[in-house]
Design a protein around this motif. Sequence first.
Motif, mmCIF file in Angstrom:
data_model
loop_
_atom_site.group_PDB
_atom_site.id
_atom_site.type_symbol
_atom_site.label_atom_id
_atom_site.label_comp_id
_atom_site.label_asym_id
_atom_site.label_seq_id
_atom_site.Cartn_x
_atom_site.Cartn_y
_atom_site.Cartn_z
ATOM 1 N N GLU A 68 0.815 -1.226 0.000
ATOM 2 C CA GLU A 68 0.000 0.000 0.000
ATOM 3 C C GLU A 68 0.842 1.266 0.000
ATOM 4 O O GLU A 68 0.376 2.314 -0.444
ATOM 5 C CB GLU A 68 -0.929 0.023 1.220
ATOM 6 N N THR A 83 -0.837 7.641 -6.000
ATOM 7 C CA THR A 83 -1.279 6.323 -5.540
ATOM 8 C C THR A 83 -0.514 5.829 -4.317
ATOM 9 O O THR A 83 -1.002 4.956 -3.610
ATOM 10 C CB THR A 83 -1.189 5.279 -6.669
ATOM 11 N N VAL A 86 -2.555 6.818 -0.832
ATOM 12 C CA VAL A 86 -3.920 6.388 -0.545
ATOM 13 C C VAL A 86 -3.939 4.950 -0.045
ATOM 14 O O VAL A 86 -3.063 4.153 -0.382
ATOM 15 C CB VAL A 86 -4.841 6.526 -1.785
ATOM 16 N N GLN A 87 -4.939 4.648 0.762
ATOM 17 C CA GLN A 87 -5.090 3.291 1.277
ATOM 18 C C GLN A 87 -5.782 2.419 0.240
ATOM 19 O O GLN A 87 -6.451 2.908 -0.656
ATOM 20 C CB GLN A 87 -5.913 3.299 2.551
ATOM 21 N N GLY A 88 -5.608 1.120 0.413
ATOM 22 C CA GLY A 88 -6.275 0.152 -0.449
ATOM 23 C C GLY A 88 -5.297 -0.604 -1.312
ATOM 24 O O GLY A 88 -4.153 -0.186 -1.510
ATOM 25 N N GLU A 120 -10.425 0.928 -6.080
ATOM 26 C CA GLU A 120 -10.355 1.849 -4.947
ATOM 27 C C GLU A 120 -9.102 2.705 -4.929
ATOM 28 O O GLU A 120 -9.154 3.883 -4.576
ATOM 29 C CB GLU A 120 -10.483 1.084 -3.625
ATOM 30 N N VAL A 121 -7.952 2.153 -5.321
ATOM 31 C CA VAL A 121 -6.701 2.918 -5.271
ATOM 32 C C VAL A 121 -6.720 4.075 -6.270
ATOM 33 O O VAL A 121 -6.440 5.223 -5.914
ATOM 34 C CB VAL A 121 -5.476 2.008 -5.513
ATOM 35 N N ARG A 123 -9.333 5.376 -7.733
ATOM 36 C CA ARG A 123 -10.449 6.275 -7.393
ATOM 37 C C ARG A 123 -10.041 7.222 -6.263
ATOM 38 O O ARG A 123 -10.282 8.429 -6.342
ATOM 39 C CB ARG A 123 -11.668 5.458 -6.995
ATOM 40 N N ARG A 124 -9.394 6.689 -5.218
ATOM 41 C CA ARG A 124 -8.978 7.533 -4.094
ATOM 42 C C ARG A 124 -7.888 8.525 -4.495
ATOM 43 O O ARG A 124 -7.766 9.588 -3.904
ATOM 44 C CB ARG A 124 -8.508 6.671 -2.933
ATOM 45 N N ARG A 126 -7.968 9.966 -7.256
ATOM 46 C CA ARG A 126 -8.702 10.822 -8.191
ATOM 47 C C ARG A 126 -8.233 10.666 -9.638
ATOM 48 O O ARG A 126 -8.115 11.642 -10.382
ATOM 49 C CB ARG A 126 -8.661 12.273 -7.755
#
Length: 141
Positions: A68, A83, A86-88, A120-121, A123-124, A126
């Motif tokens: 992560e 990336t 961010v978490q995930g 999720e990664v 997306r978080r 952006r």
Amino acid sequence: MDAASGGGTQEQGTLRAFHQLYASSSYLGEGQFLSLSNLLMLTPGFTVSPAPHLKVSMEYGHARRQQEDDNVYAGGMRVYQGTENVQGVRIGNLLRVHTNWALTENIKLILNYENLSRGEVLRRARLPSGSYVQVGVTYRY
């Protein structure tokens, strides 16, 4: 299944992530949405020949990162910016469709379609999903 280690590419000292020798390879697709570093990918696929001179292949891959605290990498070891912060672990899903149609003995039509649907990664961070289309004709004499 493809796996490549990750972790520690932003820090000083020993590099702990896999770095492929030929980073421009299209091993994970012509669109080069993903690279073999900090990646775990399971990709079932199949190929059919609905007609004698037509072949269609399809793969649907589920991509995750192993660390992560490391980036997600596109082809050529290009970093998806943000990336690492961010978490995930779920990067997304990669659909690949390849069509090869022999129009004549000498002419082939090739169609590639790829789509990375963000997880999720991305997306978080952006970052958007993306698609790639390639059309080609091969003439052999």
